[in-house]
Design an enzyme around this catalytic site. Structure first.
Site, PDB file in Angstrom:
ATOM      1  N   CYS A 105       0.719  -1.312  -0.139  1.00  0.00           N
ATOM      2  CA  CYS A 105       0.085   0.918  -0.051  1.00  0.00           C
ATOM      3  C   CYS A 105       0.606   1.183  -0.497  1.00  0.00           C
ATOM      4  O   CYS A 105       0.457   1.881  -0.798  1.00  0.00           O
ATOM      5  CB  CYS A 105      -0.681   0.249   1.620  1.00  0.00           C
ATOM      6  SG  CYS A 105      -2.346   1.456   1.415  1.00  0.00           S
ATOM      7  N   CYS A 202      -6.794  -3.104   7.025  1.00  0.00           N
ATOM      8  CA  CYS A 202      -7.824  -2.230   6.442  1.00  0.00           C
ATOM      9  C   CYS A 202      -9.094  -3.166   6.495  1.00  0.00           C
ATOM     10  O   CYS A 202     -10.271  -2.510   6.130  1.00  0.00           O
ATOM     11  CB  CYS A 202      -8.043  -0.984   6.069  1.00  0.00           C
ATOM     12  SG  CYS A 202      -6.867  -1.291   4.388  1.00  0.00           S
TER      13      CYS A 202
END
Length: 377
Positions: A105, A202
């Protein structure tokens, strides 16, 4: 006054970073990246808030921006996040590897695409709330350094940053301990001052990683379905000598080093040593069999932009929470970013897991790192 783009996650760290940047004289533009649709998963189940990158975080980031009179954008980056992070996460697990989605990410979204967005709105530099620092070396240029607060250091997740990115990024909180960061937010009346930290990935909203993979493969990532169906077949649980001690319910449910959930009665605790797709087998053994003398890393990246000539003495982290281990790194001549490295530890290390990142340090400095391809027994 220089205008700078600040990535605002809705947490206390990026909130305090906004204050520090304003105090330093920067004109800030706030930005929250929408990475994942948290409203529901592929089966329509509501996703709870209060986690990293949730809708609540976006609201909090907006409230901080309003409090500090900072322009604020929400930028949709779901497509690149799905392609570079989610699909890689699923694919790695189905290959019997243990992925590091937070590194991916940062590499492909929070820096690469964030900088693209900054250029689109006419800004040359960005800032984040990561706990790291940037220094300068006469020979190697920009260097990535651990945070002053070593308990909060996030340099492991940023080892793929390059010279251009380090030149164009500020990390304001890297010089401060966490307690001081909260004090800064509290003194400025920010709603995030006492907000707890999220320790979860997440996009895994509930249940286990295996539940998430099954939902995704049955929902939007249909091309993974044949591999998933293959890996959901029962198969043998074997000791290293080939003796069978049980039956598993699907290869992708296991990771190297796992002890719980094996469903095996045995006189001694057993751990997953490796996964063998060809035999659809989980190989287990005793604690001492988990130790490796070294590893082979692929896609090795050197922050200086240059592959070292000859062996390098360094300390190596094989997981974000793993203690650094002294090692010798041998790097064959190869172009930066596509090379290999052989890491030999001074003392054997436990649970070297293919798919994880191995990050190389010299003191506070991050030299670079790579992705574990295999362990050396």
């Amino acid at each position: 006054m220089e205008r700078i783009l600040l990535a605002m996650s809705g947490g206390v760290d990026s909130s305090a970073a906004a204050v520090l940047l304003k105090d330093a004289g920067y004109d800030i533009v706030g930005c929250t990246m929408r990475l994942w649709d948290h409203r529901k998963d592929p089966q329509g189940t509501a996703v709870r808030s209060g986690r990293c990158c949730s809708l609540d975080d976006t609201y909090d980031a907006r409230r901080v921006a309003e409090r500090l009179a900072v322009p604020f954008y929400v930028v949709n980056m779901e497509r690149v996040f799905r392609e570079k992070v989610i699909r890689t996460f699923i694919g790695e697990y189905l290959e019997g590897r243990t992925p590091s989605p937070c590194v991916l990410c940062n590499t492909f979204v929070k820096f690469d695409r964030l900088m693209d967005f900054a250029r689109q709105i006419g800004l040359q530099r960005v800032a984040t709330g990561h706990y790291v620092r940037v220094g300068r070396d006469e020979e190697d240029g920009h260097v990535l350094l651990k945070a002053r607060d070593t308990d909060k250091d996030q340099s492991y997740f940023l080892f793929e940053l390059n010279q251009d990115q380090l030149d164009r990024t500020l990390f304001p909180v890297g010089e401060y301990p966490k307690a001081a960061v909260r004090d800064i937010a509290r003194a400025n009346g920010l709603v995030t001052a006492d907000k707890p930290e999220s320790q979860e990935i997440c996009f895994v909203s509930g249940g286990s990683y295996t539940d998430f993979i099954r939902r995704q493969a049955g929902g939007v990532d249909h091309d993974f379905l044949p591999v998933l169906q293959e890996q959901e077949r029962p198969g043998p649980v074997l000791m290293a000598d080939g003796s069978r001690v049980g039956t598993h319910r699907g290869l992708f449910r296991f990771t190297v080093g796992q002890r719980r959930g094996l469903g095996i009665s045995h006189p001694r605790p057993l751990y997953v040593l490796r996964l063998e797709r060809r035999r659809n087998a989980v190989i287990v053994g005793y604690n001492e069999e988990l130790f490796s003398t070294g590893l082979v890393a692929e896609r090795v990246h050197w922050i200086s932009g240059r592959t070292p000539r000859g062996p390098v003495r360094a300390s190596v982290k094989i997981r974000s929470r793993h203690a650094e281990a002294a090692a010798e790194i041998d790097c064959p001549a190869a172009e930066n970013g596509g090379g290999m490295a052989r890491v030999v530890f001074d003392r054997p290390q436990m649970s070297v897991s293919p798919g994880q990142a191995a990050v190389f340090y010299q003191g506070d400095r991050v030299l670079g790192g790579g992705w574990i391809r295999e362990r050396i027994q």
